[in-house]
Enzyme design. Structure first.
Site, PDB file in Angstrom:
ATOM      1  CB  CYS A 152       3.813  -0.537   2.684  1.00 16.10           C
ATOM      2  SG  CYS A 152       2.256  -1.035   3.421  1.00 16.10           S
ATOM      3  CB  CYS A 156      -0.902  -0.005   1.232  1.00 18.31           C
ATOM      4  SG  CYS A 156      -0.006  -0.102   2.778  1.00 18.31           S
TER       5      CYS A 156
END
Lengths: 325, 79
Positions: B15, B12
């Site tokens: 991240c 994501c």
């Protein structure tokens, strides 16, 4: 409460730009300025508050509490509320899901969380508060929580464990009630604040283009579509309206923040509120990207059942709202 | 001793942001560390985290559920 924003919008449109108050364009522009300022203010406040809650929320403790105690049905409510405070980011849904399974929490309870988590999030609450006011927002939040609980209870009754992917089933059989220790973070508020602040800005920046476009479209419609226009086609007596709009909404997601401002204008022009709420719940709560993520932990069949049950619950609540509101 | 830093996340935006910040901090401070991205959910779950992104240093979870700031990364990486 928001009169001052209206005054600013009036000032810009009528005084600064010198537009007459009678034209469609000035009405649309006035509406656009007012709505944009109000919605971003509310989004900012709510995302910020949720960020603080989030930063302090002891996820592990709640999970351990749910896993250790017999709660006689209350666990559904707790899991659903838990979904409200967890972050907007859907990429955390799967780790949380596994965390729940690992802790031996029943699948239905986990589903209750999984339904409410995207459905009642800070962006949706902020937009609702800005567009529909406090009363409708409260109704939306409460029904989102209830919807999570009811869907969770139904899904639990269906005994769906066999449809999990094999590695999740393994985790399920090795589930342990007591989780090993975790490091709880001890950070001062002043250390947390910059992190929360960055998060707020990032979320706002992410939804900004959608919301502005949505409000712009809504503003145009507000100015040009006559009052009560939709009443002819989508009245409460039209029984198909709720399921059709719900089903239309399931695949929409990335632009949820753009769709809500448009829906608000549709309601103003005569679409029943229950139909609109059902539509928005389906937009916000169920999405294809989410389904793709869930494929890691569930078989397609289970995802289908999950979405089916939630869609059904949304449709029923749409009818209910049309009767009550 | 070289440190092994792992960033747990399913890919994501948050991240990726964490990975970028970690590599920046490592580079800027000449920290002896290897950075690994752990994207497989099964591997992530071995660390018992329920919120991503998470940062693991020498197999110990030091940050979870948020994007860390540079200063706190320096603290955990230098300490």
């Amino acid at each position: 409460m928001f009169d001052w924003i209206q005054n600013i919008a009036d000032y810009i449109v009528f005084d600064l730009l010198g537009m007459g108050s009678e034209s469609h364009l000035s009405e649309a522009l006035n509406f656009f300025i007012y709505d944009t300022v109000k919605i971003f203010l509310l989004l900012f406040v709510i995302i910020f508050l949720m960020g603080i809650v989030n930063s302090y929320f002891p996820i592990d403790k709640v999970r351990n509490f749910l896993s250790r105690n017999k709660l006689y049905g209350f666990e559904y409510l707790m899991a659903s509320l838990f979904g409200v405070v967890t972050p907007f980011c859907s990429c955390s849904s799967i780790p949380l899901f596994i965390g729940f399974v690992k802790g031996g929490i029943p699948l239905g309870v986990t589903f209750a969380f999984l339904v409410t988590s995207p459905l009642v999030n800070e962006v949706a609450i902020g937009l609702f508060a800005g567009l529909f006011g406090l009363k409708i927002t409260t109704i939306y939040v409460i029904s989102g929580i209830v919807l999570g609980m009811v869907s969770g209870i139904i899904l639990q009754k269906l005994k769906l464990e066999r449809f999990l992917t094999p590695w999740v089933k393994d985790i399920l059989t090795n589930a342990e009630k007591e989780q090993d220790k975790f490091i709880s973070e001890k950070q001062k508020f002043t250390q947390r604040l910059p992190v929360i602040w960055n998060e707020v800005l990032k979320i706002l920046k992410g939804v900004l283009p959608y919301v502005v476009i949505g409000i712009a479209v809504g503003g145009l419609m507000h100015g040009y579509i006559p009052e009560g226009f939709f009443e002819k086609y989508m009245s409460k007596d039209n029984l198909l309206a709720v399921p059709v709009s719900t089903l239309l909404a399931v695949p929409m997601y990335s632009n949820a923040s753009g769709i809500l401002p448009v829906v608000q204008v549709l309601v103003e022009k005569g679409i029943p509120l229950g139909t609109a709420i059902a539509f928005m719940m389906a937009v916000v709560g169920l999405s294809l990207p989410e389904a793709m993520l869930l494929k890691k932990v569930m078989s397609l069949k289970l995802i289908g059942i999950f979405f089916g049950v939630v869609t059904l619950c949304i449709i029923i609540s749409g009818y209910l709202f049309n009767i009550i509101l | 001793m070289s440190k092994i830093v792992k960033i747990l996340g399913t890919g994501c935006p948050k991240c990726m942001q964490t990975t970028a910040i970690v590599s920046d901090v490592v580079k800027e401070n000449n920290i002896d560390a290897t950075i690994e991205k752990v994207e497989d959910i099964m591997d992530i779950m071995k660390y018992n985290v329920m919120a991503t992104p998470a940062v693991v240093i020498n197999e110990e979870v030091v940050i979870k559920g948020r994007v860390p700031s540079k200063s706190e990364l320096i603290e955990v990486l230098m300490g």
